[in-house]
Scaffold this motif. Structure first.
Motif: not given
Length: 371
Positions: A254, A256, A292, A294-295, A330-331
């Motif tokens: 998750s 990014t 992300s 995952r992306d 996280n970002r």
């Protein structure tokens, strides 16, 4: 005809030199020092100058010295440049005191250091030493030059987007004015805090001694030169792909990031060096897309399928080291308005194009020594 790793590098170097026509011309006939030039950032920083020299009048050649302790040996790409006109390789630690007969360079790029989270956690004191003690010696050398009546034209210090820590939500995308949310004792502190103090040194030397030093804050650079053994996310995924394994994510996928391709990043760094304001910091990266993990993995699966017939999948696996994700933001996404408006910085390589070029390069550079 299939595109090779060499084709990718040649295309990128053409792109860099075209984008820096005016900037590199100002260094024509002068001397440039790049510390830590055997590393990832040095890969295109060094080769761009050599490429520019090949395209221009020998009388306007940039004299390039690459200084590194070569603790992992001299990489093959750099060995190929040794002995070329205008190129000097200097085996020297950035922690060694500068000798009195050290050449008078007109420009200095300080890229020596350890930037991979895997390795700076293994070598925290060495990481801090390069970012603080090594930098201080270079800055003192710049002051001494000015006192000799031969002031430096420009100096660049490589900081990091990690100086922002884990920004609060209202500060993402993150501008240079954000002061940061950083732990001074966590597993990333040796890197984050020494880079922050390095910036303080640069600002103070610019204000007190008029040293023309500028600061670049890289945001998630990737591409040729980033060794497959580096331990960061894209080379880790590339290693899985080229080994025919499933891609292993060490998180839930998750977090990014925005990712800036190497050629765009190097254009930005030379612009900061030669056009930036003294004592100022500039974010160098791209604003979008913010994707992300995952992306990112899914994009690489698709690209590797087209390039190599890769048929693996993406799986999540817990990291063995319990503090692996501690203090990991996280970002991460920059505001680059300052670099756009003051430096005419204009990154153009899209994420899918950059990932494809990277995978072609990794296909031709599958092996690399670890620290």
């Amino acid at each position: 005809m299939m595109t090779t790793a060499r084709d990718v590098v040649d295309r990128d170097l053409d792109y860099v030199c075209d984008a820096l026509t005016g900037e590199l011309a100002t260094l024509g006939g002068e001397k440039l020092l790049i510390t830590g030039g055997a590393g990832f950032l040095g890969y295109y920083m060094v080769q761009a100058v050599v490429h520019w020299n090949r395209l221009h009048d020998p009388a306007r050649r940039i004299g390039l010295t690459v200084m590194d302790n070569f603790m992992r040996g001299v990489p093959p790409w750099l060995m190929e440049l040794e002995g070329q006109p205008g190129v000097t390789l200097l085996r020297r630690s950035i922690l060694d005191p500068l000798p009195e007969d050290f050449p008078d360079f007109q420009a200095v790029v300080h890229a020596a250091g350890i930037a991979s989270p895997i390795y700076y956690r293994r070598h925290p004191i060495e990481t801090m030493d390069a970012n603080v003690t090594g930098l201080r010696q270079l800055l003192d050398g710049c002051v001494a030059r000015g006192e000799r009546g031969n002031p430096l034209r420009a100096m660049l210090y490589f900081s990091t987007s990690e100086i922002y820590g884990d920004p609060t939500p209202e500060n993402i995308p993150t501008p240079e004015t954000y002061r940061g949310n950083v732990s001074c004792t966590g597993p990333r502190a040796c890197y984050d805090e020494s880079k922050r103090f390095g910036e303080t040194l640069c600002v103070s030397f610019a204000q007190v001694h008029d040293v023309p030093v500028k600061v670049a804050r890289p945001f998630n650079n990737y591409g040729p030169g980033l060794k497959i053994s580096d331990g960061r996310v894209i080379p880790d995924f590339a290693r899985d792909i080229l080994a025919g394994r499933d891609i292993v994510m060490k998180s839930d996928g998750s977090p990014t990031r925005t990712f800036c391709y190497a050629s765009d990043a190097v254009v930005g760094y030379y612009k900061v060096l030669l056009r930036g304001r003294n004592g100022e910091a500039y974010n160098i990266g791209v604003e979008s897309p913010e994707i992300s993990m995952r992306d990112l993995a899914d994009r690489l699966v698709r690209i590797a399928g087209d390039l190599f017939g890769y048929t693996g999948r993406v799986v999540c696996q817990a990291e063995a080291h319990e503090d692996y994700l501690v203090d990991n933001p996280n970002r991460r996404c920059p505001v680059i308005t300052k670099a756009r408006t003051e430096l005419a910085y204009d990154p153009r390589i899209g994420i899918d194009e950059g990932l494809e070029r990277s995978m072609i390069w990794y296909g031709g550079n599958r092996n690399a020594e670890d620290l």
